[in-house]
Design a protein around this motif. Structure first.
Motif, mmCIF file in Angstrom:
data_model
loop_
_atom_site.group_PDB
_atom_site.id
_atom_site.type_symbol
_atom_site.label_atom_id
_atom_site.label_comp_id
_atom_site.label_asym_id
_atom_site.label_seq_id
_atom_site.Cartn_x
_atom_site.Cartn_y
_atom_site.Cartn_z
ATOM 1 N N ILE A 171 32.688 42.460 36.887
ATOM 2 C CA ILE A 171 33.728 42.848 35.934
ATOM 3 C C ILE A 171 34.527 41.628 35.480
ATOM 4 N N ALA A 172 34.745 40.694 36.405
ATOM 5 C CA ALA A 172 35.521 39.488 36.097
ATOM 6 C C ALA A 172 34.759 38.508 35.223
ATOM 7 N N GLY A 173 33.431 38.692 35.113
ATOM 8 C CA GLY A 173 32.643 37.830 34.239
ATOM 9 C C GLY A 173 31.615 36.976 34.936
ATOM 10 N N GLY A 174 31.441 37.172 36.246
ATOM 11 C CA GLY A 174 30.449 36.405 36.978
ATOM 12 C C GLY A 174 29.298 37.274 37.450
ATOM 13 N N ASP A 175 28.318 36.638 38.103
ATOM 14 C CA ASP A 175 27.180 37.352 38.675
ATOM 15 C C ASP A 175 27.042 36.965 40.144
ATOM 16 N N ASP A 176 27.110 37.948 41.006
ATOM 17 C CA ASP A 176 26.957 37.725 42.436
ATOM 18 C C ASP A 176 25.543 37.242 42.727
ATOM 19 N N VAL A 177 25.400 36.189 43.543
ATOM 20 C CA VAL A 177 24.072 35.632 43.795
ATOM 21 C C VAL A 177 23.314 36.365 44.900
ATOM 22 N N PRO A 250 43.686 50.070 45.985
ATOM 23 C CA PRO A 250 44.190 49.593 44.693
ATOM 24 C C PRO A 250 44.336 48.087 44.587
ATOM 25 N N ALA A 251 44.663 47.399 45.683
ATOM 26 C CA ALA A 251 44.853 45.947 45.619
ATOM 27 C C ALA A 251 43.614 45.253 45.072
ATOM 28 N N ALA A 252 42.442 45.680 45.520
ATOM 29 C CA ALA A 252 41.200 45.044 45.075
ATOM 30 C C ALA A 252 41.006 45.193 43.576
ATOM 31 N N LEU A 253 41.400 46.353 43.039
ATOM 32 C CA LEU A 253 41.182 46.627 41.618
ATOM 33 C C LEU A 253 42.241 45.994 40.724
ATOM 34 N N THR A 254 43.305 45.474 41.308
ATOM 35 C CA THR A 254 44.399 44.892 40.527
ATOM 36 C C THR A 254 44.517 43.396 40.819
ATOM 37 N N ASP A 255 45.257 43.042 41.859
ATOM 38 C CA ASP A 255 45.475 41.630 42.163
ATOM 39 C C ASP A 255 44.179 40.922 42.552
ATOM 40 N N GLY A 256 43.308 41.603 43.295
ATOM 41 C CA GLY A 256 42.038 40.995 43.679
ATOM 42 C C GLY A 256 41.187 40.667 42.477
ATOM 43 N N LEU A 257 41.067 41.631 41.569
ATOM 44 C CA LEU A 257 40.272 41.411 40.359
ATOM 45 C C LEU A 257 40.891 40.334 39.489
ATOM 46 N N ARG A 258 42.208 40.342 39.358
ATOM 47 C CA ARG A 258 42.866 39.307 38.538
ATOM 48 C C ARG A 258 42.629 37.912 39.113
ATOM 49 N N ALA A 259 42.621 37.802 40.444
ATOM 50 C CA ALA A 259 42.353 36.505 41.066
ATOM 51 C C ALA A 259 40.929 36.047 40.753
ATOM 52 N N LEU A 260 39.969 36.952 40.857
ATOM 53 C CA LEU A 260 38.589 36.615 40.529
ATOM 54 C C LEU A 260 38.453 36.222 39.058
ATOM 55 N N ALA A 261 39.100 36.990 38.191
ATOM 56 C CA ALA A 261 39.014 36.694 36.756
ATOM 57 C C ALA A 261 39.623 35.330 36.439
ATOM 58 N N GLY A 262 40.718 35.000 37.111
ATOM 59 C CA GLY A 262 41.332 33.692 36.897
ATOM 60 C C GLY A 262 40.398 32.563 37.290
ATOM 61 N N ILE A 263 39.673 32.749 38.399
ATOM 62 C CA ILE A 263 38.711 31.738 38.847
ATOM 63 C C ILE A 263 37.568 31.594 37.843
ATOM 64 N N VAL A 264 37.028 32.727 37.415
ATOM 65 C CA VAL A 264 35.892 32.700 36.483
ATOM 66 C C VAL A 264 36.294 32.100 35.140
ATOM 67 N N HIS A 265 37.433 32.503 34.612
ATOM 68 C CA HIS A 265 37.861 31.981 33.318
ATOM 69 C C HIS A 265 38.214 30.495 33.414
ATOM 70 N N GLY A 266 38.801 30.095 34.560
ATOM 71 C CA GLY A 266 39.088 28.674 34.749
ATOM 72 C C GLY A 266 37.817 27.853 34.766
#
Length: 273
Positions: A171-177, A250-266
């Motif tokens: 969802i964050a934009g990456g692919d799990d290996v 809920p944490a995983a779907l909110t703050d957890g996902l946002r953290a992953l998205a920040g890493i991927v977009h960075g």
């Protein structure tokens, strides 16, 4: 009688053996039902101040739980089977959820809300969580390319990410290996028998979320042969704190996902080509 408050439905004295029921009940405004929580609970922060801590993850203070006179204990997964069995033997009703996916988390919110007579609020909350997922996925759709991501939830031995984590990575934009391992529900089934397989799969990003301890990117980078991995070569080793991502709530779907998205977009900004 007109104007009389509606009777309280469902369990009135709940012990939460993990964090996700605590976070969900607070989000639904039903925290008054909680009489005991897990010592690992960090969300919401006020729960630690307001509620007695009566369990870990694989152990619990059974006598302390019984002293709270609960009419329901809520836990998660086979790992808490022994705690659940002992509570059942001592006359406590127990619900052990076993969801392992993003859809499972959303359904968990709905089921828990219905259990405490807050079905409409739980449905609205789940819908709001869904909108957040969709917004992150839409932003990810604009990325020029998707990075390959290795998610590690433990280091000795290396254990890859569980299913909801792999789904959040997508969802964050990456692919799990290691998609085939993400489908395995038990941590022991996600142990990497050969850590050099990470080298062969050449992730662009490594995310560490070592449950209960700080991620050490220097130790990861120093593993034999790992210097050729693109993520190590480019310094793309990142941490997502385990309370944000390894609890199926809920944490995983909110703050957890946002953290992953920040890493991927960075990563995408640093590697546009």
């Amino acid at each position: 009688m007109n104007g009389a408050p509606a009777p309280l439905r469902g369990p009135r004295r709940i012990v939460c053996l993990t964090e996700e029921p605590t976070e969900t009940l607070y989000a639904l405004g039903e925290e008054h039902r909680i009489v005991g929580i897990s010592g690992f609970t960090v969300r919401p922060p006020r729960a630690r101040r307001e509620k007695p801590k009566v369990s870990a993850f694989t152990s619990a203070k059974i006598d302390a739980i019984l002293a709270l006179e609960p009419d329901l204990a809520i836990g998660f997964s086979d790992i808490q089977a022994d705690i659940a069995a002992e509570l059942v033997r001592r006359g406590v009703e127990v619900w052990i959820s076993n969801h392992r996916s993003v859809e499972g988390i959303l359904d968990y919110v709905r089921r828990l809300g219905a259990l405490v007579g807050a079905a409409a609020r739980a449905e609205a909350y789940a819908d709001d969580l869904r909108r957040g997922l969709d917004e992150v996925a839409a932003r990810a759709g604009s990325l020029p390319r998707r990075p390959r991501v290795y998610f590690e939830e433990w280091d000795e031995p290396p254990i890859t990410g569980i299913r909801w984590v792999a789904e959040l990575v997508r969802i964050a934009g990456g692919d799990d290996v290691f998609p085939e391992l993400a489908a395995e529900p038990l941590a022991k089934q996600r142990i990497l028998a050969d850590p050099s397989e990470v080298v062969r799969r050449a992730p662009d990003i490594i995310v560490g979320s070592w449950c209960g301890k700080k991620f050490r990117p220097d130790r990861v980078a120093a593993r034999p042969g790992w210097d050729v991995i693109p993520a190590v070569r480019d310094g793309e080793l990142h941490e997502v704190k385990s309370p944000l991502i390894l609890q199926p709530g809920p944490a995983a779907l909110t703050d957890g996902l946002r953290a992953l998205a920040g890493i991927v977009h960075g990563w995408s900004e640093r590697h546009p080509g």
